[in-house]
Design an enzyme around this catalytic site. Structure first.
Site, PDB file in Angstrom:
ATOM      1  CB  VAL A  11      -0.974  -0.040   1.118  1.00  0.00           C
ATOM      2  CG1 VAL A  11      -1.675   1.306   1.277  1.00  0.00           C
ATOM      3  CG2 VAL A  11      -1.965  -1.273   1.039  1.00  0.00           C
ATOM      4  CG  ASP A  30       9.807   0.517   5.970  1.00  0.00           C
ATOM      5  OD1 ASP A  30      10.364  -0.350   6.923  1.00  0.00           O
ATOM      6  OD2 ASP A  30       8.939   0.107   5.390  1.00  0.00           O
ATOM      7  CE  LYS A  35      10.134  -3.443   3.254  1.00  0.00           C
ATOM      8  NZ  LYS A  35       8.816  -3.181   3.666  1.00  0.00           N
ATOM      9  CG  PHE A 150     -11.162   0.263  -2.239  1.00  0.00           C
ATOM     10  CD1 PHE A 150     -11.800  -0.535  -1.556  1.00  0.00           C
ATOM     11  CD2 PHE A 150     -11.111   1.628  -2.316  1.00  0.00           C
ATOM     12  CE1 PHE A 150     -12.391   0.334  -0.365  1.00  0.00           C
ATOM     13  CE2 PHE A 150     -11.784   2.351  -1.057  1.00  0.00           C
ATOM     14  CZ  PHE A 150     -12.537   1.323  -0.213  1.00  0.00           C
ATOM     15  CE  LYS A 249     -10.386 -18.283 -13.246  1.00  0.00           C
ATOM     16  NZ  LYS A 249      -9.074 -17.441 -14.079  1.00  0.00           N
ATOM     17  CB  ALA A 250     -15.436 -21.949  -9.306  1.00  0.00           C
ATOM     18  N   GLY A 255      -6.893 -15.767  -0.733  1.00  0.00           N
ATOM     19  CA  GLY A 255      -5.731 -15.651   0.175  1.00  0.00           C
ATOM     20  C   GLY A 255      -5.465 -14.417   0.136  1.00  0.00           C
ATOM     21  CB  CYS A 258      -6.677  -7.717   1.576  1.00  0.00           C
ATOM     22  SG  CYS A 258      -5.529  -6.353   1.244  1.00  0.00           S
TER      23      CYS A 258
END
Length: 445
Positions: A11, A30, A35, A150, A249-250, A255, A258
């Site tokens: 994000v 950070d 990183k 989103f 979508k099956a 996972g 979020c």
């Protein structure tokens, strides 16, 4: 505008880079020095299409910087965006310790009016707590706002630059005007609301999408029993504007970072308000059980899995990302190993992350798709990477020792399958399950 983004995960990093692309001066902060050093070299700690080039361009233009110095960054900025992690605790509640720490440090660094924006997914009321913490450490004036993200991993840059809508939750007219101006280049679809509603919109949205996934997986399981094709059912459903085609979508369930976290957190939030969120609890239960369908199908086809070699394609929770958080592959591989199988696994980009995050002794990690399938007793497809879809089924048939193919993402069609002798099982498409009905009559019981 001058912006500091605290947190360089999915994000924070994507948001910061995209705001710099719009011409703002952005500092990404950070605490992890390694990183930041990596980002300063122009490398990225996550796999996200399109992100690397944007970092390079905007660093060279002087719009984008990376640092561990939060205090100086806050002093130099007008808008402070909090985008740190809110991982789940064992009881399912969101861990707000990183949020609270960031709020405290922001308060200590304040040198004038700032707008404090929370992009992290947080329980309702968290922004009020952030306001209290900051106020305890500074006499300076500031406003708070909730602007939830989103974005989808794998299309995060595209989603950020072309959002369906922007939600701005604030009680401040001044903050509202500046945040509307900041987001205006992205979309005109902006909804301004109170802070608590904005916080809830994020949880409600993710919970509803998770519900759609679990619902279509339940429909897929019924399709297998009645002889219908879930892909055709979903296609027909999707034409109804009240339903829509997205997230129908099956497969083997959701996972990532979020949906699992946010559904559990919302269940906990409801529980704290003495409300039993029965529907969402069922969504979580269905998702957990859906993953094990792969194991049940293998057992039905092959019997005892002890000593059997199972090839696995896909370790990331979805394609176009190296994120393995709550990936279905973990539970499936763990169960295979528990049943005595030997597992050979391959993923185009997520293998190193999977090895770092999950300690599963005995798994053989392969360098390419062919190696994972070669002389295996069965192949299980767990992530719908484009690379896998381009492998001819005739090649898979020739590489396998036994002709068993479990397609957990429904990536192959009837025409491709017709030219092979593979014993094939997919999700919710019983007419496609070549060789399965004859060999495993109990499969649909």
């Amino acid at each position: 505008m001058k912006i500091t983004v605290i947190g360089t995960g999915y994000v924070g990093l994507v948001s910061g880079v995209c705001f710099s692309e719009l011409g703002n001066e952005v500092i990404c902060v950070d605490k992890i020095e390694a990183k930041i050093e990596q980002l300063q070299r122009g490398e990225i700690p996550i796999y996200e299409p399109g992100l690397q080039s944007l970092i390079t361009v905007n660093k060279e233009a002087g719009n984008l910087r990376f640092t561990t110095d939060l205090i100086t960054s806050v002093k130099q900025s007008d808008i402070i965006i909090i985008a740190v992690g809110t991982p789940s605790m064992p009881n399912g509640q969101a861990n707000l310790s990183y949020i609270e720490m960031a709020a405290q440090e922001i308060g200590q660094a304040m040198n004038g009016y700032k707008i404090i924006v929370t992009k992290s997914t947080v329980p309702v009321g968290t922004n009020e707590k952030i306001k209290e913490i900051i106020a305890q450490h500074t006499p300076e004036s500031f406003d708070i706002a909730s602007v939830p993200e989103f974005l989808r991993e794998g299309t995060a840059v595209q989603d950020t630059m072309n959002p369906d809508r922007i939600i701005i939750g604030t009680d401040s007219k001044r903050a509202k005007e500046q945040l509307v101006e900041l987001h205006k280049p992205l979309t005109e679809n902006m909804i301004v609301t109170d802070v608590r509603s904005a916080e809830m919109i994020k949880y409600a949205s993710n919970a509803f999408l998770a519900t759609k996934i679990s619902f279509i997986n339940e429909i897929a399981n019924i399709c297998e029993r009645v002889g219908a094709d879930v892909t055709k059912v979903a296609y027909g459903m999707g034409y109804d504007k009240r339903i829509g085609s997205s997230f129908l979508k099956a497969g083997i369930g959701y996972g990532g970072s979020c949906f699992p976290k946010d559904t559990q957190a919302l269940i906990q939030i409801a529980g704290q308000m003495d409300y039993d969120f029965k529907l969402l609890k069922s969504v979580v239960e269905v998702n957990r059980d859906q993953r094990l369908n792969i194991i049940r199908k293998l057992g039905a086809l092959m019997g005892d899995l002890t000593g059997r070699t199972i090839g696995v394609w896909g370790l990331a929770f979805k394609p176009e990302t190296d994120d393995v958080r709550d990936s279905p592959a973990y539970e499936i591989i763990s169960e295979l190993m528990e049943r005595g199988a030997k597992v050979k696994a391959y993923d185009p980009v997520a293998t190193d992350n999977f090895k770092r995050n999950y300690d599963i002794a005995g798994v053989t990690y392969c360098r390419n798709a062919r190696e994972a399938v070669w002389q295996a007793d069965a192949l299980c497809i767990l992530t719908e990477w484009n690379e896998f879809q381009q492998v001819p089924l005739s090649d898979i048939e020739s590489w396998l020792k036994s002709p068993y193919l479990i397609d957990g993402r429904n990536i192959y069609d009837e025409e491709q399958l017709a030219k092979t002798k593979l014993v094939y099982y997919s999700i919710g498409r019983p007419g496609m399950n070549k060789g399965v009905r004859e060999q495993v009559p109990a499969l649909l019981l």
